[in-house]
Design an enzyme around this catalytic site. Sequence first.
Site, mmCIF file in Angstrom:
data_model
loop_
_atom_site.group_PDB
_atom_site.id
_atom_site.type_symbol
_atom_site.label_atom_id
_atom_site.label_comp_id
_atom_site.label_asym_id
_atom_site.label_seq_id
_atom_site.Cartn_x
_atom_site.Cartn_y
_atom_site.Cartn_z
ATOM 1 N N ARG A 1 2.169 0.849 10.415
ATOM 2 C CA ARG A 1 1.728 1.260 9.082
ATOM 3 C C ARG A 1 2.920 1.238 8.144
ATOM 4 O O ARG A 1 3.770 2.133 8.192
ATOM 5 C CB ARG A 1 1.112 2.659 9.151
ATOM 6 C CG ARG A 1 0.451 3.142 7.862
ATOM 7 C CD ARG A 1 -0.259 4.469 8.073
ATOM 8 N NE ARG A 1 -1.304 4.375 9.075
ATOM 9 C CZ ARG A 1 -2.542 3.933 8.843
ATOM 10 N NH1 ARG A 1 -2.889 3.575 7.619
ATOM 11 N NH2 ARG A 1 -3.419 3.862 9.800
ATOM 12 N N GLU B 1 -6.618 -1.329 15.070
ATOM 13 C CA GLU B 1 -7.235 -2.214 14.084
ATOM 14 C C GLU B 1 -6.285 -3.324 13.648
ATOM 15 O O GLU B 1 -5.135 -3.069 13.291
ATOM 16 C CB GLU B 1 -7.643 -1.395 12.857
ATOM 17 C CG GLU B 1 -8.248 -2.242 11.756
ATOM 18 C CD GLU B 1 -8.493 -1.438 10.479
ATOM 19 O OE1 GLU B 1 -8.504 -0.199 10.555
ATOM 20 O OE2 GLU B 1 -8.676 -2.069 9.432
ATOM 21 N N ARG C 1 0.838 -1.198 0.000
ATOM 22 C CA ARG C 1 0.000 0.000 0.000
ATOM 23 C C ARG C 1 0.871 1.246 0.000
ATOM 24 O O ARG C 1 1.841 1.340 0.762
ATOM 25 C CB ARG C 1 -0.919 0.006 1.225
ATOM 26 C CG ARG C 1 -1.835 -1.203 1.224
ATOM 27 C CD ARG C 1 -2.851 -1.174 2.335
ATOM 28 N NE ARG C 1 -3.680 -2.381 2.255
ATOM 29 C CZ ARG C 1 -4.632 -2.691 3.116
ATOM 30 N NH1 ARG C 1 -4.900 -1.863 4.139
ATOM 31 N NH2 ARG C 1 -5.345 -3.786 2.979
ATOM 32 N N ARG D 1 0.757 -6.682 12.489
ATOM 33 C CA ARG D 1 0.200 -6.084 13.705
ATOM 34 C C ARG D 1 0.003 -7.129 14.797
ATOM 35 O O ARG D 1 0.058 -6.803 15.983
ATOM 36 C CB ARG D 1 -1.112 -5.356 13.390
ATOM 37 C CG ARG D 1 -0.852 -4.083 12.595
ATOM 38 C CD ARG D 1 -2.092 -3.252 12.389
ATOM 39 N NE ARG D 1 -1.779 -2.053 11.595
ATOM 40 C CZ ARG D 1 -2.660 -1.122 11.236
ATOM 41 N NH1 ARG D 1 -3.937 -1.259 11.599
ATOM 42 N NH2 ARG D 1 -2.295 -0.076 10.544
ATOM 43 N N SER E 1 -10.423 -6.227 9.473
ATOM 44 C CA SER E 1 -11.602 -5.517 8.991
ATOM 45 C C SER E 1 -12.426 -6.526 8.217
ATOM 46 O O SER E 1 -11.940 -7.106 7.252
ATOM 47 C CB SER E 1 -11.161 -4.356 8.095
ATOM 48 O OG SER E 1 -12.232 -3.502 7.821
#
Length: 423
Positions: free
Chosen positions: A276, A348, A261, A388, A351
Amino acid sequence: MLDLAYVRNNLDAVAARLATRGASAGLEQFRELDRKRRAAITEAEQLKAQSNAQSQKIGQMKRQGLDTTAEQEAVRASKARVAALEEEQKAFEDGFRELLAGIPNLPHESVPVGKSEADNVEVRRVGEPRQFDFAPKAHWDLGPELGILDLERAAKITGARFALYWDMGAKLERALINFMLDVHTREHGYTEVLPPFMVNSRSLFGTGQLPKFQEDLFKCEGQDLWLIPTAEVPVTNIYAGETLEADALPVKLCAYTPCFRSEAGSYGRDVRGIIRVHQFQKVELVKFTRPEASYDELEKLTADAEDILRRLDLPFRTIVLSTGDMGFSSAKTYDIEVWLPGQNGYKEISSCSNYEAFQARRASIRFRGGKKAEYLHTLNGSGLAVGRTWVAIIENFQQRDGTVVIPAALRPYLNEEVIRPRK
RNA sequence: GGAGAGGUGGCUGAGUGGUCGAAAGCAGCGGUUUGCUAAACCGUCGUAGGGUCAUAAGCUCUACCGGGGGUUCGAAUCCCCCCCUCUCCGCCA
């Protein structure tokens, strides 16, 4: 993509529901563009029908040995007009398709209405955050101290927001991947797939990343090849353009892939550590279901993802995203957030979304229910984001002496119980 | 990368300029026959988008024979470019 006939016939209701997610723009044009488009289609097709009839007549006349010079000239003369009308029609169709493809999904009625993430609603909380009798460290300190995470060299090799894992760090990552895949395939009934890590733009359109979110993606220069931002893209598109048998549903797939990403627009957010990064690993769950079953399947899929955290003894909470915080393609999304001592908060880690027929329509994925094939529903969720999870384990199970105790469920995958500083 | 072969409806497979959205077979669907099953027989059977219309059925038109251009009054059929599959060679993990 929304259903054209439905939007056309329920324009006000659609506008009202889209407004709850702050996406009303465009619908005013819809009616007008749709009208113009249909007028153009009708006009162009009428003229084409005329020309076709003429050409057929010419064929008949020739067989009878008649002279057709005048007829041929007539058709040739109308060609320019046909071409002009076709061009006009195409322009309206393209504009219309673009408009339709740019409309986000309608939120499910069970989704809380809100403006932003502040309006998300917690649905459950599992496990108690541990009380430390010392000041717990963040993974960006602990990782380098243990010698298992090397961000400086990763920056040298590639750049900011990349990670290099050493020894037990690398092994922990690999163990987590295997653990997650094993649980989902052996106990939750998913079939493992290993898809391409690059996809074409058609696939990205199918799942909704294109055309609107190009800036979030990495593209190979000069080629129609993109690095996947999530396994959702290649895995959902496995059945693009296909019609599945009803008794094959639900199809439940899981896949490990790296994810890439660009994180455009996230400057300044989560700049430290590996929360991130541009490349991370993920085990993804994807389902193809009958429409009437998709919300049950969303609950199950979310529970399957949560199960990984339960087995790893990691505290978490699950929230349902409000209308203002949902992704473009989703009709309903649960986020699972893991407790991170280094952030003194929940972050998070998964999802889970039901896209209903939104992606199925874009990618043309159907099932044969009754006589007619109809669009099925697609769902997916992280099960889980591996990087994560790595952070959560390091931070939650750190000891006063700087070591990390491996949770019991993971020990068979590591042959170790403790991560100690590397010499 | 080089040489060759090929891509047609759910599948197999005909079709080299007009009456072809496309033969035939299989599968599917509806029916007849049958104690049941099987077989046989008859019928039906692509997708999308317009028009008509009730967002139905039906009728009708347009487009689609890997994708995109072109030639022609007319293209599955002829020409060009691209993609994919297969075989052989080269290279490579």
